[in-house]
Design a protein around this motif. Structure first.
Motif, PDB file in Angstrom:
ATOM      1  N   ILE A  78       0.840  -1.198   0.000  1.00  0.00           N
ATOM      2  CA  ILE A  78       0.000   0.000   0.000  1.00  0.00           C
ATOM      3  C   ILE A  78       0.875   1.248   0.000  1.00  0.00           C
ATOM      4  CG2 ILE A  78      -1.709   1.336   1.307  1.00  0.00           C
ATOM      5  CD1 ILE A  78      -2.841  -1.198  -0.017  1.00  0.00           C
ATOM      6  N   THR A  79       1.912   1.272   0.823  1.00  0.00           N
ATOM      7  CA  THR A  79       2.812   2.424   0.880  1.00  0.00           C
ATOM      8  C   THR A  79       3.474   2.658  -0.473  1.00  0.00           C
ATOM      9  OG1 THR A  79       3.222   2.127   3.237  1.00  0.00           O
ATOM     10  CG2 THR A  79       4.889   3.352   1.993  1.00  0.00           C
ATOM     11  N   ALA A  80       3.968   1.612  -1.095  1.00  0.00           N
ATOM     12  CA  ALA A  80       4.614   1.738  -2.404  1.00  0.00           C
ATOM     13  C   ALA A  80       3.617   2.206  -3.461  1.00  0.00           C
ATOM     14  CB  ALA A  80       5.234   0.408  -2.815  1.00  0.00           C
ATOM     15  N   PHE A  81       2.397   1.697  -3.385  1.00  0.00           N
ATOM     16  CA  PHE A  81       1.379   2.081  -4.354  1.00  0.00           C
ATOM     17  C   PHE A  81       1.040   3.569  -4.208  1.00  0.00           C
ATOM     18  CE2 PHE A  81      -2.961   2.642  -5.833  1.00  0.00           C
ATOM     19  CZ  PHE A  81      -2.882   2.085  -7.099  1.00  0.00           C
ATOM     20  N   VAL A  82       0.841   4.019  -2.980  1.00  0.00           N
ATOM     21  CA  VAL A  82       0.510   5.432  -2.734  1.00  0.00           C
ATOM     22  C   VAL A  82       1.674   6.334  -3.122  1.00  0.00           C
ATOM     23  CG1 VAL A  82       0.025   7.107  -0.898  1.00  0.00           C
ATOM     24  CG2 VAL A  82      -1.265   4.973  -1.014  1.00  0.00           C
ATOM     25  N   ASP A  83       2.906   5.885  -2.878  1.00  0.00           N
ATOM     26  CA  ASP A  83       4.068   6.671  -3.303  1.00  0.00           C
ATOM     27  C   ASP A  83       4.107   6.816  -4.817  1.00  0.00           C
ATOM     28  OD1 ASP A  83       4.877   6.988  -0.680  1.00  0.00           O
ATOM     29  OD2 ASP A  83       6.490   5.490  -0.801  1.00  0.00           O
ATOM     30  N   ALA A  84       3.777   5.750  -5.523  1.00  0.00           N
ATOM     31  CA  ALA A  84       3.794   5.774  -6.986  1.00  0.00           C
ATOM     32  C   ALA A  84       2.584   6.505  -7.571  1.00  0.00           C
ATOM     33  CB  ALA A  84       3.858   4.348  -7.532  1.00  0.00           C
ATOM     34  N   TYR A  85       1.448   6.444  -6.883  1.00  0.00           N
ATOM     35  CA  TYR A  85       0.196   7.042  -7.372  1.00  0.00           C
ATOM     36  C   TYR A  85      -0.462   7.852  -6.256  1.00  0.00           C
ATOM     37  CZ  TYR A  85       1.070   3.710 -11.023  1.00  0.00           C
ATOM     38  OH  TYR A  85       1.668   3.003 -12.036  1.00  0.00           O
ATOM     39  N   GLU A 132      -4.185   8.054  -2.761  1.00  0.00           N
ATOM     40  CA  GLU A 132      -4.031   8.002  -1.306  1.00  0.00           C
ATOM     41  C   GLU A 132      -5.343   8.187  -0.557  1.00  0.00           C
ATOM     42  OE1 GLU A 132      -1.141   9.713   2.176  1.00  0.00           O
ATOM     43  OE2 GLU A 132      -1.341  10.896   0.346  1.00  0.00           O
ATOM     44  N   SER A 133      -6.126   9.199  -0.909  1.00  0.00           N
ATOM     45  CA  SER A 133      -7.361   9.487  -0.167  1.00  0.00           C
ATOM     46  C   SER A 133      -8.387   8.361  -0.287  1.00  0.00           C
ATOM     47  CB  SER A 133      -7.972  10.802  -0.632  1.00  0.00           C
ATOM     48  OG  SER A 133      -8.400  10.702  -1.983  1.00  0.00           O
ATOM     49  N   GLN A 134      -8.268   7.545  -1.320  1.00  0.00           N
ATOM     50  CA  GLN A 134      -9.195   6.436  -1.497  1.00  0.00           C
ATOM     51  C   GLN A 134      -8.785   5.193  -0.710  1.00  0.00           C
ATOM     52  OE1 GLN A 134     -10.194   5.827  -5.697  1.00  0.00           O
ATOM     53  NE2 GLN A 134      -9.234   7.813  -6.043  1.00  0.00           N
ATOM     54  N   LEU A 135      -7.512   5.150  -0.300  1.00  0.00           N
ATOM     55  CA  LEU A 135      -7.004   3.949   0.353  1.00  0.00           C
ATOM     56  C   LEU A 135      -6.731   4.110   1.836  1.00  0.00           C
ATOM     57  CD1 LEU A 135      -4.495   2.734  -2.364  1.00  0.00           C
ATOM     58  CD2 LEU A 135      -6.770   1.837  -1.867  1.00  0.00           C
ATOM     59  N   VAL A 136      -6.178   5.252   2.230  1.00  0.00           N
ATOM     60  CA  VAL A 136      -5.793   5.436   3.627  1.00  0.00           C
ATOM     61  C   VAL A 136      -6.439   6.686   4.210  1.00  0.00           C
ATOM     62  CG1 VAL A 136      -3.599   4.208   3.405  1.00  0.00           C
ATOM     63  CG2 VAL A 136      -3.679   6.655   2.989  1.00  0.00           C
ATOM     64  N   ASP A 137      -6.619   6.680   5.541  1.00  0.00           N
ATOM     65  CA  ASP A 137      -7.193   7.838   6.214  1.00  0.00           C
ATOM     66  C   ASP A 137      -6.087   8.821   6.589  1.00  0.00           C
ATOM     67  OD1 ASP A 137      -5.991   6.837   8.527  1.00  0.00           O
ATOM     68  OD2 ASP A 137      -7.856   5.987   9.300  1.00  0.00           O
ATOM     69  N   GLU A 138      -6.455   9.881   7.286  1.00  0.00           N
ATOM     70  CA  GLU A 138      -5.497  10.933   7.641  1.00  0.00           C
ATOM     71  C   GLU A 138      -4.371  10.424   8.533  1.00  0.00           C
ATOM     72  OE1 GLU A 138      -7.789  14.134   9.257  1.00  0.00           O
ATOM     73  OE2 GLU A 138      -8.829  14.470   7.364  1.00  0.00           O
ATOM     74  N   GLY A 139      -4.618   9.368   9.288  1.00  0.00           N
ATOM     75  CA  GLY A 139      -3.605   8.787  10.159  1.00  0.00           C
ATOM     76  C   GLY A 139      -2.712   7.772   9.452  1.00  0.00           C
ATOM     77  N   ILE A 174      -1.767  -9.195  -6.361  1.00  0.00           N
ATOM     78  CA  ILE A 174      -2.345  -8.216  -5.442  1.00  0.00           C
ATOM     79  C   ILE A 174      -3.478  -7.489  -6.150  1.00  0.00           C
ATOM     80  CG2 ILE A 174      -1.886  -6.198  -3.998  1.00  0.00           C
ATOM     81  CD1 ILE A 174      -0.228  -8.665  -3.254  1.00  0.00           C
ATOM     82  N   GLU A 175      -4.608  -7.357  -5.469  1.00  0.00           N
ATOM     83  CA  GLU A 175      -5.746  -6.609  -5.994  1.00  0.00           C
ATOM     84  C   GLU A 175      -6.209  -5.615  -4.938  1.00  0.00           C
ATOM     85  OE1 GLU A 175      -8.351  -9.433  -8.668  1.00  0.00           O
ATOM     86  OE2 GLU A 175      -7.746 -10.447  -6.799  1.00  0.00           O
ATOM     87  N   LEU A 176      -6.481  -4.381  -5.363  1.00  0.00           N
ATOM     88  CA  LEU A 176      -6.971  -3.331  -4.467  1.00  0.00           C
ATOM     89  C   LEU A 176      -8.376  -2.923  -4.880  1.00  0.00           C
ATOM     90  CD1 LEU A 176      -3.864  -0.966  -4.239  1.00  0.00           C
ATOM     91  CD2 LEU A 176      -4.553  -2.782  -2.654  1.00  0.00           C
ATOM     92  N   PHE A 177      -9.280  -2.984  -3.917  1.00  0.00           N
ATOM     93  CA  PHE A 177     -10.676  -2.592  -4.117  1.00  0.00           C
ATOM     94  C   PHE A 177     -10.971  -1.419  -3.198  1.00  0.00           C
ATOM     95  CE2 PHE A 177     -10.348  -7.038  -5.172  1.00  0.00           C
ATOM     96  CZ  PHE A 177     -11.162  -7.192  -6.295  1.00  0.00           C
ATOM     97  N   PRO A 178     -11.072  -0.195  -3.716  1.00  0.00           N
ATOM     98  CA  PRO A 178     -11.388   0.942  -2.869  1.00  0.00           C
ATOM     99  C   PRO A 178     -12.859   0.935  -2.499  1.00  0.00           C
ATOM    100  CG  PRO A 178     -11.356   1.650  -5.126  1.00  0.00           C
ATOM    101  CD  PRO A 178     -10.945   0.182  -5.116  1.00  0.00           C
ATOM    102  N   ALA A 179     -13.205   1.807  -1.579  1.00  0.00           N
ATOM    103  CA  ALA A 179     -14.609   1.956  -1.193  1.00  0.00           C
ATOM    104  C   ALA A 179     -15.402   2.428  -2.409  1.00  0.00           C
ATOM    105  CB  ALA A 179     -14.743   2.963  -0.072  1.00  0.00           C
ATOM    106  N   MET A 180     -16.550   1.851  -2.585  1.00  0.00           N
ATOM    107  CA  MET A 180     -17.431   2.294  -3.674  1.00  0.00           C
ATOM    108  C   MET A 180     -18.552   3.103  -3.064  1.00  0.00           C
ATOM    109  SD  MET A 180     -15.903   1.032  -6.251  1.00  0.00           S
ATOM    110  CE  MET A 180     -17.003   1.029  -7.644  1.00  0.00           C
TER     111      MET A 180
END
Length: 86
Positions: free
Chosen positions: A31-38, A42-49, A77-83
């Protein structure tokens, strides 16, 4: 490592499957690597903390996985964000 994304995450990646360089062997490292690359994702995957949002699903080789679970180097690896909507 290849990561397949669904839903609104494709707007951030502009592709269904992307490759990210992961420093570590856990779902959290992916997740960290994905958010760093894209960063737009970030706002779709992780919260403010920095915690994975409860509505996000991560699948490793077809099984649901938590942030601390290990990821084999050849895993799918598959990522499903909140819909939203209804």
């Amino acid at each position: 490592m290849d990561v397949t994304v669904y839903g609104p995450l494709r707007a951030a990646t502009e592709a269904k499957t992307v490759e990210v360089t992961v420093d570590g062997d856990t779902v959290g490292a992916v997740i960290t690597a994905f958010v760093d690359a894209y960063p737009r994702a970030e706002s779709q995957l992780v919260d403010e903390g920095g915690d994975l949002r409860p509505s996000v699903r991560v699948m490793v080789d077809g099984d649901s996985a938590d942030r601390d679970e290990r990821v084999p180097p050849d895993a799918t690896i598959e990522l499903f964000p909140a819909m939203r909507g209804g």
